[in-house]
Design a protein around this motif. Structure first.
Motif, PDB file in Angstrom:
ATOM      1  N   LYS A  46       0.827  -1.213   0.000  1.00  0.00           N
ATOM      2  CA  LYS A  46       0.000   0.000   0.000  1.00  0.00           C
ATOM      3  C   LYS A  46       0.857   1.258   0.000  1.00  0.00           C
ATOM      4  CE  LYS A  46      -3.961  -2.163   2.263  1.00  0.00           C
ATOM      5  NZ  LYS A  46      -4.851  -2.174   3.455  1.00  0.00           N
ATOM      6  N   LYS A  47       2.051   1.168   0.555  1.00  0.00           N
ATOM      7  CA  LYS A  47       2.940   2.337   0.587  1.00  0.00           C
ATOM      8  C   LYS A  47       3.281   2.794  -0.821  1.00  0.00           C
ATOM      9  CE  LYS A  47       5.942  -0.063   3.007  1.00  0.00           C
ATOM     10  NZ  LYS A  47       5.174  -1.268   3.356  1.00  0.00           N
ATOM     11  N   ILE A 167       5.297 -25.137   7.008  1.00  0.00           N
ATOM     12  CA  ILE A 167       6.041 -23.873   6.981  1.00  0.00           C
ATOM     13  C   ILE A 167       6.086 -23.317   8.393  1.00  0.00           C
ATOM     14  CG2 ILE A 167       6.192 -21.541   6.048  1.00  0.00           C
ATOM     15  CD1 ILE A 167       4.638 -22.519   3.606  1.00  0.00           C
ATOM     16  N   LEU A 168       7.294 -23.167   8.891  1.00  0.00           N
ATOM     17  CA  LEU A 168       7.518 -22.623  10.216  1.00  0.00           C
ATOM     18  C   LEU A 168       7.943 -21.165  10.053  1.00  0.00           C
ATOM     19  CD1 LEU A 168       7.536 -23.399  13.195  1.00  0.00           C
ATOM     20  CD2 LEU A 168       9.879 -24.206  12.916  1.00  0.00           C
ATOM     21  N   VAL A 169       7.011 -20.240  10.300  1.00  0.00           N
ATOM     22  CA  VAL A 169       7.293 -18.811  10.182  1.00  0.00           C
ATOM     23  C   VAL A 169       7.989 -18.388  11.471  1.00  0.00           C
ATOM     24  CG1 VAL A 169       6.343 -16.515   9.800  1.00  0.00           C
ATOM     25  CG2 VAL A 169       5.258 -18.516   8.734  1.00  0.00           C
ATOM     26  N   TRP A 170       9.279 -18.110  11.379  1.00  0.00           N
ATOM     27  CA  TRP A 170      10.088 -17.890  12.584  1.00  0.00           C
ATOM     28  C   TRP A 170      10.581 -16.439  12.612  1.00  0.00           C
ATOM     29  CZ3 TRP A 170      12.890 -22.590  14.862  1.00  0.00           C
ATOM     30  CH2 TRP A 170      13.423 -22.286  16.124  1.00  0.00           C
ATOM     31  N   SER A 171      10.078 -15.693  13.585  1.00  0.00           N
ATOM     32  CA  SER A 171      10.516 -14.315  13.803  1.00  0.00           C
ATOM     33  C   SER A 171      10.384 -13.478  12.535  1.00  0.00           C
ATOM     34  CB  SER A 171      11.973 -14.294  14.295  1.00  0.00           C
ATOM     35  OG  SER A 171      12.357 -13.020  14.733  1.00  0.00           O
ATOM     36  N   SER A 172       9.227 -13.571  11.888  1.00  0.00           N
ATOM     37  CA  SER A 172       9.026 -12.854  10.629  1.00  0.00           C
ATOM     38  C   SER A 172       7.613 -12.303  10.546  1.00  0.00           C
ATOM     39  CB  SER A 172       9.287 -13.782   9.436  1.00  0.00           C
ATOM     40  OG  SER A 172       9.102 -13.092   8.220  1.00  0.00           O
ATOM     41  N   ASN A 173       7.489 -10.980  10.506  1.00  0.00           N
ATOM     42  CA  ASN A 173       6.207 -10.349  10.219  1.00  0.00           C
ATOM     43  C   ASN A 173       6.076 -10.279   8.704  1.00  0.00           C
ATOM     44  OD1 ASN A 173       3.952  -8.786   9.882  1.00  0.00           O
ATOM     45  ND2 ASN A 173       4.565  -7.176  11.302  1.00  0.00           N
ATOM     46  N   VAL A 174       5.624 -11.367   8.125  1.00  0.00           N
ATOM     47  CA  VAL A 174       5.592 -11.518   6.670  1.00  0.00           C
ATOM     48  C   VAL A 174       4.725 -10.448   6.027  1.00  0.00           C
ATOM     49  CG1 VAL A 174       5.080 -13.120   4.786  1.00  0.00           C
ATOM     50  CG2 VAL A 174       5.932 -13.999   6.967  1.00  0.00           C
ATOM     51  N   LYS A 175       3.648 -10.080   6.691  1.00  0.00           N
ATOM     52  CA  LYS A 175       2.739  -9.076   6.133  1.00  0.00           C
ATOM     53  C   LYS A 175       3.453  -7.756   5.902  1.00  0.00           C
ATOM     54  CE  LYS A 175      -1.731  -6.865   7.031  1.00  0.00           C
ATOM     55  NZ  LYS A 175      -2.853  -6.728   8.006  1.00  0.00           N
ATOM     56  N   ALA A 176       4.403  -7.414   6.779  1.00  0.00           N
ATOM     57  CA  ALA A 176       5.105  -6.136   6.679  1.00  0.00           C
ATOM     58  C   ALA A 176       6.368  -6.230   5.849  1.00  0.00           C
ATOM     59  CB  ALA A 176       5.447  -5.620   8.075  1.00  0.00           C
ATOM     60  N   THR A 177       7.033  -7.393   5.828  1.00  0.00           N
ATOM     61  CA  THR A 177       8.367  -7.466   5.233  1.00  0.00           C
ATOM     62  C   THR A 177       8.497  -8.385   4.027  1.00  0.00           C
ATOM     63  OG1 THR A 177       9.035  -9.249   6.737  1.00  0.00           O
ATOM     64  CG2 THR A 177       9.418  -6.984   7.476  1.00  0.00           C
ATOM     65  N   ARG A 178       7.544  -9.311   3.833  1.00  0.00           N
ATOM     66  CA  ARG A 178       7.628 -10.228   2.690  1.00  0.00           C
ATOM     67  C   ARG A 178       6.226 -10.451   2.132  1.00  0.00           C
ATOM     68  NH1 ARG A 178      12.621 -14.210   2.638  1.00  0.00           N
ATOM     69  NH2 ARG A 178      12.417 -13.409   0.532  1.00  0.00           N
ATOM     70  N   LEU A 179       5.632  -9.363   1.679  1.00  0.00           N
ATOM     71  CA  LEU A 179       4.232  -9.362   1.260  1.00  0.00           C
ATOM     72  C   LEU A 179       3.914 -10.467   0.257  1.00  0.00           C
ATOM     73  CD1 LEU A 179       1.473  -7.897   1.269  1.00  0.00           C
ATOM     74  CD2 LEU A 179       2.358  -6.443  -0.576  1.00  0.00           C
ATOM     75  N   SER A 560       3.474  -2.589   8.771  1.00  0.00           N
ATOM     76  CA  SER A 560       3.139  -2.661   7.347  1.00  0.00           C
ATOM     77  C   SER A 560       2.756  -1.307   6.755  1.00  0.00           C
ATOM     78  CB  SER A 560       1.994  -3.660   7.121  1.00  0.00           C
ATOM     79  OG  SER A 560       0.853  -3.298   7.872  1.00  0.00           O
ATOM     80  N   HIS A 561       2.542  -0.291   7.594  1.00  0.00           N
ATOM     81  CA  HIS A 561       2.157   1.021   7.074  1.00  0.00           C
ATOM     82  C   HIS A 561       3.351   1.861   6.643  1.00  0.00           C
ATOM     83  CE1 HIS A 561      -1.429  -0.067   9.536  1.00  0.00           C
ATOM     84  NE2 HIS A 561      -2.045   0.450   8.506  1.00  0.00           N
TER      85      HIS A 561
END
Length: 669
Positions: A46-47, A167-179, A560-561
């Motif tokens: 969105k940015k 899938i083990l999402v480990w220490s990752s805010n995927v929504k903000a950093t890996r859209l 994510s903003h």
């Protein structure tokens, strides 16, 4: 006249997304995703969907300026480029005469990620003989820990996660950093595959995963070891793979066998039964993948923790199986072009100790022979993003420090400039990009003329080189000529391009290499290095983070903003994000008689910073989290979140941004 042109997102994100910019009458009127980009495929955040609002912002700095008020007041008067360059060169010459060139310190980071514009300042400061800057601010400990085990072996790319069965999402805010991974996670869950989250603060990702395991900050290595203990205990470790394809398994086994889930429970806060359950999920999967973020690595033990998680990824023999292994950011694609043609390390004739970017506060307040007399900032906002903000501000307030800032907006760093120079946006310059999350390479030539008198980094350093009397032809080239030199001397990643691909690339296109070979370990021995004799501690083991005497661990999580301190000029995004908030567990809040929405003060031995309280169960008890970076104009306070963070370096001499402790108290009305 309207035209639609390809370009590339320049910001610190793994994808280097492809964009389609609409140009009307010489201005950027709109931006959309490029559906033909091989990695982003039209999906952009969105940015960037309203990028033109930043490019055309009325708040942009458009002319060179000189400080008129006190340092930090943000009061300036316009001057010409000729005056600005002459003044900067004059100060540099005087400093070199009186103190030597090492008294000049440059500072930059991820304001732009292009090969040319991000790195061209290195050539100027190498030629000048300035103090070297050591760039280890973000995820360096993660990358160095991974390389300690895997060498140059490429990790998984996001699209390969489609073949993973867990899938083990480990220490990752995927929504903000890996859209671009979000649709893959959604598809995996729809297909009945498990998506599990390990986080200290699960605020944005909890809803997108089947289960969340909350962990005490900085203890991820203990969890990885305990999981390996269960895998070995239950016969789920691939003994053949570990003995034949790895180095040091036998030496590592004693560490694994004593690292019981009960031991790890006391460290991580995760119940023993949950650790065992998680390990069994992982061990019973045929091709488990760890989608690894960076937050876990920003501790004193960050490099060691990265080593342990990487070894865990191999414990079941998942590497080499489609979808098995780690998806981090070490794709090891290319090389596409030779960045040394831009950085020119051969220009440096004066050697001296470098300054780790995490220690800018100490560098700017040093006295005697180590004193910095000139500070030159471009592509960064250290007041807002580097630890120990109070020390940095103390240094910037020195009257004997000459500070130059090249910026687009009046950031918290720019307010302290003696000379403030107007910078361009990506669409106003020429560059090329090597994505760090995909094996892609892009060209992005200038689309519109710079607004006002804004200049690119390349143009700026060319002017300064001329003013300093540098005669090297390098400094007399245009950025378009520099791009052509890079493309005319391609490295391995571009050697096999067809004539059609070359034409497409030169027309602001993107090319992509095939997925890496994850079963061929690019290490000196050709084996995965569980034990690495080149490390200070060859056998990986659990190490405690720095911690401290205060009761709450303080961490920073991405939002994510906004992105780092970028996009703070966008009122629409800042408003959606809301005020600077401190998130913590309801039990921690109850102990301090804090309620949702209360104004609170976070404090430690470094500083006191005010926030609005957000109470949540999606955070580990004993943890406080701040989302993203704010500016002082938004918080109303000079001191920001990073004032609470120490300069201490990790085991890989990288940032320990998340390895700090605080207490919290209600603000009295």
């Amino acid at each position: 006249m309207t035209d639609i042109r390809r370009t590339t997102c320049p910001y610190d994100c793994p994808a280097s997304c492809g964009l389609l910019a609409t140009i009307e009458n010489g201005r950027v009127a709109g931006v959309a995703g490029d559906p033909e980009h091989p990695a982003s495929k039209g999906l952009i955040c969105k940015k960037m969907q309203q990028y033109q609002l930043s490019v055309n912002s009325p708040d942009r700095i458009l002319f060179p300026m000189r400080r008129t008020g006190n340092k930090g007041e943000g009061k300036f008067e316009p001057i010409t480029w000729e005056e600005a360059v002459r003044e900067i060169a004059g100060h540099f010459r005087q400093i070199i005469r009186e103190n030597g060139p090492l008294a000049i310190l440059p500072s930059y980071y991820s304001g732009t990620m292009g090969v040319i514009q991000r790195k061209c300042g290195d050539a100027f400061f190498n030629r000048l003989g300035a103090r070297p800057l050591i760039l280890r601010l973000c995820a360096n400990a993660k990358g160095m820990g991974y390389a300690s085990v895997m060498g140059q072996t490429p990790c998984l790319e996001p699209e390969e996660l489609k073949s993973s069965d867990l899938i083990l999402v480990w220490s990752s805010n995927v929504k903000a950093t890996r859209l671009h991974v979000m649709p893959i996670l959604k598809e995996a869950r729809a297909a009945g595959k498990k998506v599990l989250l390990i986080e200290a603060c699960a605020r944005e990702m909890d809803a997108y995963c089947d289960e969340t395991i909350l962990i005490r900050p900085g203890t991820d290595g203990a969890l990885a070891l305990a999981m390996m203990h269960v895998l070995e205990e239950k016969g789920l470790a691939d003994e053949v793979f570990l003995r034949e394809r790895c180095e040091g398994y036998e030496a590592f086994l004693p560490i694994v066998r004593k690292s019981t889930p009960k031991w790890a429970e006391q460290i991580t806060g995760i119940p023993e039964k949950n650790i065992r359950r998680l390990a069994l999920f992982f061990g019973q999967a045929k091709a488990p993948a760890i989608l690894l973020g960076s937050g876990f690595s920003r501790y004193g033990n960050g490099g060691m923790t990265s080593r342990l998680i990487t070894v865990l990824s191999a414990f079941t023999g998942a590497w080499g199986k489609p979808g098995g292994g780690i998806c981090a950011a070490e794709h090891n694609g290319g090389p596409f072009v030779d960045a040394k043609r831009v950085t020119r390390p051969n220009f440096r004739k004066v050697s001296g100790p470098g300054v780790n970017i995490n220690c800018l506060g100490s560098a700017l307040t040093a006295e005697g022979e180590d004193a910095v007399k000139a500070f030159f900032v471009y592509g960064g906002n250290p007041v807002g993003s580097v630890c120990d903000q109070k020390a940095i501000l103390k240094g910037l307030m020195r009257e004997d420090l000459f500070t130059v800032v090249h910026e687009r907006f009046l950031t918290d760093t720019a307010r302290y400039a003696d000379i403030l120079l107007p910078a361009v946006f990506s669409v106003e310059q020429t560059d090329c990009f090597r994505a760090y999350g995909y094996r892609t390479f892009s060209v992005a030539k200038k689309l519109v003329e710079p607004q006002g008198e804004c200049k690119s980094n390349w143009e700026l350093f060319g002017l300064l080189a001329e003013a300093m009397g540098f005669e090297e032809p390098f400094f007399k080239r245009t950025e378009e000529e520099m791009l052509e030199e890079l493309l005319s001397h391609p490295e391995e990643g571009l050697l096999e391009l067809t004539e059609k691909q070359w034409k497409f690339l030169r027309e602001n296109g993107t090319v992509r290499q095939p997925f890496g070979d994850h079963g061929h370990f690019k290490t000196p021995s050709g084996k995965l290095r569980i034990v690495n004799q080149e490390e200070k501690e060859p056998v990986p083991c659990y190490k405690e983070p720095y911690g401290g005497a205060y009761p709450l661990s303080l961490i920073s999580i991405p939002d994510s903003h906004t992105l780092n301190s970028i996009f703070l000029e966008r009122r629409d995004l800042v408003q959606k994000r809301g005020p600077a908030a401190l998130m913590f567990h309801h039990l921690d809040a109850a102990e301090r008689k804090v309620r949702e929405g209360d104004m609170v003060t976070a404090w430690n031995d470094l500083a006191e910073v005010d926030f609005r309280a957000v109470i949540t169960d999606r955070i580990a008890k004993g943890t406080a989290a701040v989302s993203g970076i704010y500016s002082s104009s938004q918080t109303g306070s000079v001191l920001l979140f990073n004032a609470l963070n120490h300069e201490r370096l990790s085991d890989m001499e990288a940032t320990t941004l998340n390895d700090n402790r605080i207490d919290v108290k209600r603000r009295m009305a």
